[in-house]
Design a protein around this motif. Structure first.
Motif, mmCIF file in Angstrom:
data_model
loop_
_atom_site.group_PDB
_atom_site.id
_atom_site.type_symbol
_atom_site.label_atom_id
_atom_site.label_comp_id
_atom_site.label_asym_id
_atom_site.label_seq_id
_atom_site.Cartn_x
_atom_site.Cartn_y
_atom_site.Cartn_z
ATOM 1 N N LEU A 65 0.830 -1.198 0.000
ATOM 2 C CA LEU A 65 0.000 0.000 0.000
ATOM 3 C C LEU A 65 0.869 1.255 0.000
ATOM 4 O O LEU A 65 0.549 2.252 -0.667
ATOM 5 C CB LEU A 65 -0.929 -0.010 1.214
ATOM 6 C CG LEU A 65 -1.964 1.123 1.290
ATOM 7 C CD1 LEU A 65 -2.832 1.135 0.039
ATOM 8 C CD2 LEU A 65 -2.830 0.964 2.541
ATOM 9 N N ALA A 66 1.981 1.194 0.736
ATOM 10 C CA ALA A 66 2.909 2.324 0.749
ATOM 11 C C ALA A 66 3.471 2.574 -0.643
ATOM 12 O O ALA A 66 3.607 3.727 -1.075
ATOM 13 C CB ALA A 66 4.043 2.057 1.738
ATOM 14 N N VAL A 67 3.796 1.498 -1.360
ATOM 15 C CA VAL A 67 4.307 1.622 -2.730
ATOM 16 C C VAL A 67 3.258 2.253 -3.636
ATOM 17 O O VAL A 67 3.555 3.160 -4.433
ATOM 18 C CB VAL A 67 4.726 0.244 -3.268
ATOM 19 C CG1 VAL A 67 5.012 0.315 -4.764
ATOM 20 C CG2 VAL A 67 5.952 -0.279 -2.524
ATOM 21 N N LEU A 68 2.020 1.806 -3.507
ATOM 22 C CA LEU A 68 0.941 2.327 -4.351
ATOM 23 C C LEU A 68 0.696 3.812 -4.074
ATOM 24 O O LEU A 68 0.639 4.633 -5.005
ATOM 25 C CB LEU A 68 -0.341 1.524 -4.106
ATOM 26 C CG LEU A 68 -1.581 1.980 -4.887
ATOM 27 C CD1 LEU A 68 -1.340 1.853 -6.395
ATOM 28 C CD2 LEU A 68 -2.810 1.163 -4.473
ATOM 29 N N VAL A 69 0.556 4.167 -2.800
ATOM 30 C CA VAL A 69 0.292 5.554 -2.435
ATOM 31 C C VAL A 69 1.468 6.450 -2.843
ATOM 32 O O VAL A 69 1.268 7.541 -3.391
ATOM 33 C CB VAL A 69 0.039 5.681 -0.918
ATOM 34 C CG1 VAL A 69 -0.062 7.144 -0.505
ATOM 35 C CG2 VAL A 69 -1.235 4.940 -0.540
ATOM 36 N N THR A 70 2.685 5.979 -2.603
ATOM 37 C CA THR A 70 3.871 6.752 -2.968
ATOM 38 C C THR A 70 3.928 7.001 -4.470
ATOM 39 O O THR A 70 4.194 8.128 -4.918
ATOM 40 C CB THR A 70 5.145 6.020 -2.523
ATOM 41 O OG1 THR A 70 5.157 5.914 -1.095
ATOM 42 C CG2 THR A 70 6.390 6.756 -2.982
ATOM 43 N N THR A 71 3.694 5.955 -5.257
ATOM 44 C CA THR A 71 3.775 6.072 -6.714
ATOM 45 C C THR A 71 2.736 7.047 -7.258
ATOM 46 O O THR A 71 3.051 7.950 -8.048
ATOM 47 C CB THR A 71 3.600 4.698 -7.375
ATOM 48 O OG1 THR A 71 4.596 3.788 -6.866
ATOM 49 C CG2 THR A 71 3.732 4.798 -8.881
ATOM 50 N N VAL A 72 1.482 6.879 -6.825
ATOM 51 C CA VAL A 72 0.405 7.737 -7.320
ATOM 52 C C VAL A 72 0.638 9.191 -6.912
ATOM 53 O O VAL A 72 0.551 10.111 -7.738
ATOM 54 C CB VAL A 72 -0.967 7.245 -6.798
ATOM 55 C CG1 VAL A 72 -2.059 8.251 -7.154
ATOM 56 C CG2 VAL A 72 -1.294 5.879 -7.383
ATOM 57 N N LEU A 73 0.944 9.405 -5.630
ATOM 58 C CA LEU A 73 1.134 10.768 -5.151
ATOM 59 C C LEU A 73 2.362 11.416 -5.783
ATOM 60 O O LEU A 73 2.347 12.625 -6.111
ATOM 61 C CB LEU A 73 1.266 10.759 -3.623
ATOM 62 C CG LEU A 73 1.218 12.121 -2.919
ATOM 63 C CD1 LEU A 73 -0.057 12.864 -3.281
ATOM 64 C CD2 LEU A 73 1.307 11.937 -1.403
ATOM 65 N N SER A 74 3.410 10.643 -5.999
ATOM 66 C CA SER A 74 4.619 11.185 -6.642
ATOM 67 C C SER A 74 4.315 11.657 -8.055
ATOM 68 O O SER A 74 4.772 12.726 -8.486
ATOM 69 C CB SER A 74 5.722 10.123 -6.676
ATOM 70 O OG SER A 74 6.177 9.804 -5.387
ATOM 71 N N ILE A 75 3.560 10.862 -8.794
ATOM 72 C CA ILE A 75 3.225 11.224 -10.177
ATOM 73 C C ILE A 75 2.340 12.467 -10.215
ATOM 74 O O ILE A 75 2.551 13.383 -11.028
ATOM 75 C CB ILE A 75 2.551 10.041 -10.896
ATOM 76 C CG1 ILE A 75 3.567 8.908 -11.106
ATOM 77 C CG2 ILE A 75 1.969 10.480 -12.227
ATOM 78 C CD1 ILE A 75 2.975 7.646 -11.703
ATOM 79 N N VAL A 76 1.353 12.529 -9.331
ATOM 80 C CA VAL A 76 0.448 13.690 -9.301
ATOM 81 C C VAL A 76 1.214 14.967 -8.953
ATOM 82 O O VAL A 76 1.081 16.000 -9.625
ATOM 83 C CB VAL A 76 -0.689 13.451 -8.283
ATOM 84 C CG1 VAL A 76 -1.499 14.744 -8.079
ATOM 85 C CG2 VAL A 76 -1.604 12.334 -8.755
ATOM 86 N N LEU A 77 2.017 14.910 -7.887
ATOM 87 C CA LEU A 77 2.791 16.086 -7.481
ATOM 88 C C LEU A 77 3.815 16.482 -8.541
ATOM 89 O O LEU A 77 4.057 17.675 -8.772
ATOM 90 C CB LEU A 77 3.495 15.807 -6.152
ATOM 91 C CG LEU A 77 2.595 15.675 -4.917
ATOM 92 C CD1 LEU A 77 3.407 15.228 -3.707
ATOM 93 C CD2 LEU A 77 1.891 16.997 -4.617
ATOM 94 N N SER A 78 4.408 15.494 -9.197
ATOM 95 C CA SER A 78 5.408 15.770 -10.233
ATOM 96 C C SER A 78 4.767 16.418 -11.453
ATOM 97 O O SER A 78 5.348 17.323 -12.064
ATOM 98 C CB SER A 78 6.109 14.474 -10.629
ATOM 99 O OG SER A 78 6.782 13.912 -9.528
#
Length: 613
Positions: A333-346
Motif C-alpha cells: 500500500l505504501a508503494v501504491l500511495v507513494t507512486t500515485v502521489l509522486s506522479i500527481v505532485l510531479s
C-alpha cells in the motif's frame, strides 16, 4: 528537437531506482538506475553543447547555467516544502537533524554530508528523508565544472580556427576530455573501493562517481543530436530498426538482470559493475538516437512521453514519501500511495509550477495559465509551507531516541568496563584465600557475560537490571569476528563468566559460518554458550543474518553446551515493538526491552540443564 525513444532510457533509470527502494531485498542492484540517469545527463548536456557551438560558433556559459538552474532547483525546493508537513504523520525521530539535511539538499552537498555522517540508502537506524539528493549534488557539480570546461574549450577552438574547423576542434577537445575524465574517475573508484567494508565513500563522492557523465558525454560528442558526427552517420548507414531495437532491448534486459543480481556491499560493484551498467545505458542511448531517425512514421506513445517528463520530479518525491508511508502502512500500500502521489505532485510541478517560476505560461489540458492567474494561491501556499519548514527544522531533535539511548548506554558501559578492569587486575595479583598463597583461582566466574551489537546496546540498561549477575559488552556494527575478539579478551583476563550470551548477527558478513565455528571452538572449557538469533524485519531468507539464524538453530544438536535464544523467531511474532523503527532496533520502546530480556532469561533457564563445555 525532441528525440523519440529517449523517454525509454529515462523510464528505465526511474523504474530501476524505484524498484530498488520499494523492494530492496529482492531488487538489490536497482541503484544502477542512478547511473543510467547520469549517463543520459552527460550525453544530453554534451550533445546540446555541440549543437549550440555548431549553430552560433559559441557556447554561452551563463545561459547554460540558467537553463540548468531552472530545471534542477525549483522542483527540489518545491519537493522539500511539500514533504515536510507529511512528517507529522510519523515518529518525531524521522526529522532528527532535518535542518542539516535540508541545507545539504538545497546546497547540493548531500553526497558529502552522507559520507561525513555515515549515511546510505541502507541506513541502520532512521533513514534520512533527503539522502536521495546525493545524486543531484553530483549532477550539479558536473554541470558547474563541465560547463566551465566546455566554455574554455569553445574559446580555445575559436582562437584556433573558425567555421567548421572550429567545430571540429570543439568536438575533439570535448571528446578527449570526456575520455580522460571517465578513465580517471573510474580508476579512482576502482582503487578506492579496495579494502573497504562500507562503500558509501566511493559511491557518494563526486570524484569517484562522475564517470557515467563523461561516458555519456563521449557518446554525445560522437553522435550529437541535430549536428551528427561521422561515426553516427556511418552507424546509420550500416544498421536498421530491427538491429537497433534489438540492441536497445538486450541492454534493457541486461540492466534489469543486474538490478536483480548486483549488491551495494559487493566489491565487484565498484570495480566493474557500475561501469558495465553505464556502458549498457550508453548503448540504450545510442540505439534510441538511431531509432529516432529510422522510425520517422512512428510516434512515441503519449504515456511514455509523460512519464519521461515527470521522471525527475518523481525521483525527488518518491524516496521521502516512501519512507513516510512505509512506516504507517503495509509495504504494497505504501508503494501504491507513494507512486500515485509522486506522479500527481510531479505533474503539477512540471506542467504548472516550473513554467510559471521560469516566467513562462503553463498549459494544462489545453488551458493557458499565467503567473497573474496563479500568483495569489502560489504565494499563499508557498508562505505557509515555508513557515512550516522553519517550525519543523526548529523543533527537530539533534539525536533520535535510539541514538540518545545508545549514547547513554555507551557511557555507562565505559564506566562498567573501567570497574571490571580494576577488579580483574586485583583478582590477578591477589592470592586465593581458600587455596592458599601463590595459587590463582582458575574456576569460572559465576554469572552471565553478554556480548552484543547495537540492538543489545540500546537495551543495555534494562538488561543489566533484569538479567541477574550479568556483565554486558555491546557496540554498534559489531560482527561475529569482533564479538570473538571481545570474548577472547575477557577469557584471557579471566573476566568471562560461566554463561556466555552472544547477541550478534544482524550485521553478519559472508564468512558468518567460519567466524561462528571459530568462536565455538575457542571458547574455553567450563562455559555454557547461548547464541541469540538475529532479527531484521526486512531480511529475506538469502540474507546472511537469516542464514546465520538457521545455522545457530542447528548447533545444539551437535554441541550440548550450546543453547539457542531464538530472538529471530520471537521478535517476528511481535511486530508492534518495531513500530516506527528500522525493523531491527527497538530502543525507546519499553515492550521491546521486556521481550528481549525475557528471551535471554528463558534461554539461561534452559542452559542450566545442559552440560558445560
Amino acid at each position: 528537437m525532441r528525440i523519440k525513444w529517449f523517454s525509454l532510457v529515462r523510464i528505465t533509470g526511474l523504474v530501476l531506482v524505484l524498484t530498488y527502494h520499494f523492494f530492496q531485498t529482492q531488487f538489490t542492484g536497482g541503484f544502477i538506475g542512478v547511473d543510467v540517469f547520469f549517463t543520459f545527463s552527460g550525453f544530453l548536456i554534451t550533445a546540446l553543447m555541440v549543437d549550440e557551438f555548431a549553430r552560433s560558433n559559441n557556447f554561452k556559459l551563463m545561459a547554460f547555467y540558467g537553463r540548468r538552474f531552472y530545471r534542477i532547483v525549483p522542483p527540489l525546493f518545491i519537493m522539500v516544502l511539500v514533504v515536510l508537513p507529511l512528517t507529522y504523520l510519523i515518529n518525531h525521530d524521522f526529522v532528527t537533524n532535518i535542518g542539516k539535511q535540508v541545507a545539504a539538499a538545497l546546497g547540493f552537498t548531500t553526497n558529502y554530508f552522507e559520507i561525513a555522517t555515515g549515511g546510505s540508502y541502507e541506513n541502520k537506524f532512521i533513514p534520512h528523508l533527503f539522502v536521495h539528493t546525493w545524486s543531484l549534488a553530483i549532477e550539479m557539480h558536473f554541470y558547474i565544472l563541465w560547463g566551465l570546461i566546455a566554455w574554455l574549450v569553445a574559446k580555445i577552438s575559436q582562437w584556433l580556427a573558425s567555421g567548421p574547423r572550429a567545430l571540429t576542434h570543439f568536438r575533439w577537445g570535448l571528446g578527449i576530455l570526456t575520455t580522460v575524465y571517465a578513465v580517471e574517475s573510474f580508476g579512482m573508484m576502482f582503487l578506492g573501493a579496495g579494502g573497504l567494508k562500507d562503500f558509501s565513500p566511493v559511491y557518494f563522492s563526486s570524484l569517484t562517481h562522475c564517470f557515467p557523465f563523461f561516458v555519456g558525454g563521449l557518446i554525445g560528442v560522437l553522435s550529437g543530436i541535430k549536428v551528427q558526427g561521422p561515426m553516427y552517420r556511418w552507424t546509420t548507414a550500416h544498421s536498421n530498426p530491427i538491429i537497433v531495437g534489438l540492441g536497445m532491448m538486450i541492454s534493457f534486459i541486461l540492466l534489469v538482470t543486474m538490478g536483480y543480481r548486483m549488491k551495494f556491499d559487493a566489491l565487484q560493484t565498484y570495480q566493474g559493475g557500475l561501469l558495465f551498467a553505464t556502458v549498457l545505458a550508453g548503448v540504450m542511448i545510442y540505439c534510441a538516437r538511431l531509432l529516432h531517425d529510422q522510425t520517422p512514421n512512428i510516434n512515441e506513445p503519449r504515456w511514455i512521453t509523460f512519464l519521461a517528463d515527470v521522471s525527475y520530479s518523481v525521483y525527488l518525491y518518491h524516496w521521502p514519501l516512501y519512507v513516510i508511508f512505509s512506516h504507517i502502512m503495509v509495504n504494497w500500500l505504501a508503494v501504491l500511495v507513494t507512486t500515485v502521489l509522486s506522479i500527481v505532485l510531479s505533474a503539477l510541478s512540471y506542467y504548472v509550477l516550473e513554467p510559471i517560476i521560469a516566467g513562462k505560461q503553463a498549459n494544462v489540458f489545453g488551458h493557458t495559465l499565467t503567473w497573474r492567474q496563479l500568483q495569489l494561491p502560489v504565494v499563499g501556499v508557498g508562505l505557509l509551507l515555508a513557515v512550516n519548514t522553519v517550525i519543523v527544522v526548529k523543533n527537530a531533535p539533534q539525536l533520535s531516541t535510539l541514538e540518545q539511548k545508545l549514547w547513554v548506554s555507551g557511557i555507562y558501559q565505559d564506566i562498567d568496563k573501567i570497574k571490571t578492569t580494576h577488579d580483574a587486575v586485583l583478582a590477578s595479583v591477589a592470592p586465593n584465600k581458600k587455596q592458599g598463597a601463590g595459587k590463582v583461582n582458575q574456576t569460572k566466574t559465576p554469572g552471565v557475560s553478554i556480548i552484543g551489537d547495537s540492538v543489545t546496546l540500546g537495551t543495555r540498561s534494562y538488561l543489566g537490571d533484569h538479567v541477574p549477575n550479568s556483565n554486558i559488552d555491546a557496540e554498534g556494527d559489531r560482527t561475529m569476528d569482533l564479538a570473538y575478539k571481545v570474548m577472547m579478551s575477557q577469557q584471557r583476563s579471566h573476566t568471562l563468566r560461566q554463561y556466555v550470551v552472544i547477541c550478534i548477527g544482524t550485521n553478519a558478513l559472508d564468512d558468518y559460518e567460519k567466524q561462528t565455528m571459530k568462536l565455538i571452538h575457542d571458547l574455553a572449557p567450563g562455559h555454557k554458550l547461548i547464541l541469540m538469533t538475529p532479527y531484521n524485519a526486512q531480511a529475506d531468507a538469502d540474507w546472511n543474518s537469516s542464514k546465520l539464524a538457521v545455522l545457530e538453530r542447528g548447533l545444539p544438536a551437535k554441541y550440548k553446551f550450546i543453547t539457542v535464544a531464538d530472538w529471530g523467531k520471537i521478535a517476528a511474532q511481535h511486530p508492534e515493538i518495531f513500530n516506527g523503527t528500522d525493523g531491527v532496533h527497538f530502543g525507546g520502546i519499553p515492550a521491546g526491552d521486556v521481550l528481549y530480556a525475557k528471551v535471554i532469561n528463558q534461554a539461561l533457564q534452559a542452559a542450566k540443564k545442559t552440560p558445560v563445555k
